[in-house]
Design a protein around this motif. Structure first.
Motif, PDB file in Angstrom:
ATOM      1  N   ILE A  26      47.405  38.314  49.601  1.00 59.34           N
ATOM      2  CA  ILE A  26      46.530  39.416  49.550  1.00 59.34           C
ATOM      3  C   ILE A  26      46.527  40.355  50.466  1.00 59.34           C
ATOM      4  CG2 ILE A  26      44.951  37.537  48.512  1.00 59.34           C
ATOM      5  CD1 ILE A  26      43.765  37.512  51.478  1.00 59.34           C
ATOM      6  N   ARG A  27      45.978  41.534  50.123  1.00 59.41           N
ATOM      7  CA  ARG A  27      45.851  42.760  51.097  1.00 59.41           C
ATOM      8  C   ARG A  27      44.376  42.872  51.748  1.00 59.41           C
ATOM      9  NH1 ARG A  27      47.212  48.212  49.396  1.00 59.41           N
ATOM     10  NH2 ARG A  27      45.717  47.810  47.773  1.00 59.41           N
ATOM     11  N   CYS A  28      44.372  43.048  52.809  1.00 62.95           N
ATOM     12  CA  CYS A  28      43.012  43.097  53.603  1.00 62.95           C
ATOM     13  C   CYS A  28      43.124  44.331  54.713  1.00 62.95           C
ATOM     14  CB  CYS A  28      42.866  41.855  54.404  1.00 62.95           C
ATOM     15  SG  CYS A  28      42.849  40.331  53.596  1.00 62.95           S
ATOM     16  N   TYR A  48      37.979  42.761  54.977  1.00 55.77           N
ATOM     17  CA  TYR A  48      37.658  43.002  53.737  1.00 55.77           C
ATOM     18  C   TYR A  48      38.969  42.731  52.841  1.00 55.77           C
ATOM     19  CZ  TYR A  48      33.426  45.212  55.514  1.00 55.77           C
ATOM     20  OH  TYR A  48      32.119  45.439  55.988  1.00 55.77           O
ATOM     21  N   GLN A  49      38.858  41.927  51.736  1.00 52.78           N
ATOM     22  CA  GLN A  49      39.731  41.627  51.058  1.00 52.78           C
ATOM     23  C   GLN A  49      40.050  43.005  49.850  1.00 52.78           C
ATOM     24  OE1 GLN A  49      40.117  38.107  48.850  1.00 52.78           O
ATOM     25  NE2 GLN A  49      41.692  38.695  47.440  1.00 52.78           N
ATOM     26  N   ARG A  60      35.931  38.329  53.969  1.00 54.49           N
ATOM     27  CA  ARG A  60      36.244  37.027  54.231  1.00 54.49           C
ATOM     28  C   ARG A  60      36.595  36.629  55.590  1.00 54.49           C
ATOM     29  NH1 ARG A  60      40.951  35.619  49.955  1.00 54.49           N
ATOM     30  NH2 ARG A  60      40.724  33.405  51.195  1.00 54.49           N
TER      31      ARG A  60
END
Length: 96
Positions: A26-28, A48-49, A60
């Motif tokens: 995932i990128r955050c 923040y995702q 998250r």
């Protein structure tokens, strides 16, 4: 050797190298590093995702090893020069 912690505003990619729970990366965008007590070499991050367009889709708190994160540091915006207002426009044949 410890990996540096990401800073607020950094864009990170979280993969399985950071924690086994992230089978699908995932990128955050980092909000902050939490100062909670953890195991050596681990940290809690508020993030923040992001979706594919870079928009935040969820907030998250994640438990990761910083050494496994791919960190893209936030770059400071280029300074903008002082803008000069040109003043009122004068129509031809009129006085100021």
């Amino acid at each position: 050797m410890r990996a540096p912690l990401p800073a607020a505003g950094d864009l990170i990619e979280v993969t399985r190298a950071a924690s086994v729970q992230f089978v699908k990366p995932i990128r955050c965008r980092v909000i902050r590093v939490l100062d909670w007590i953890t195991y050596d070499g681990w940290c809690w991050l508020d993030v923040y995702q992001l979706d594919d367009k870079g928009d935040a889709v969820a907030r998250r708190s994640i438990f990761v090893q910083p050494v496994g994160l791919v960190v893209h540091r936030r770059t400071a915006p280029a300074p903008v020069g002082r803008q000069r207002w040109p003043g009122p426009k004068v129509r031809p044949g009129t006085q100021r």
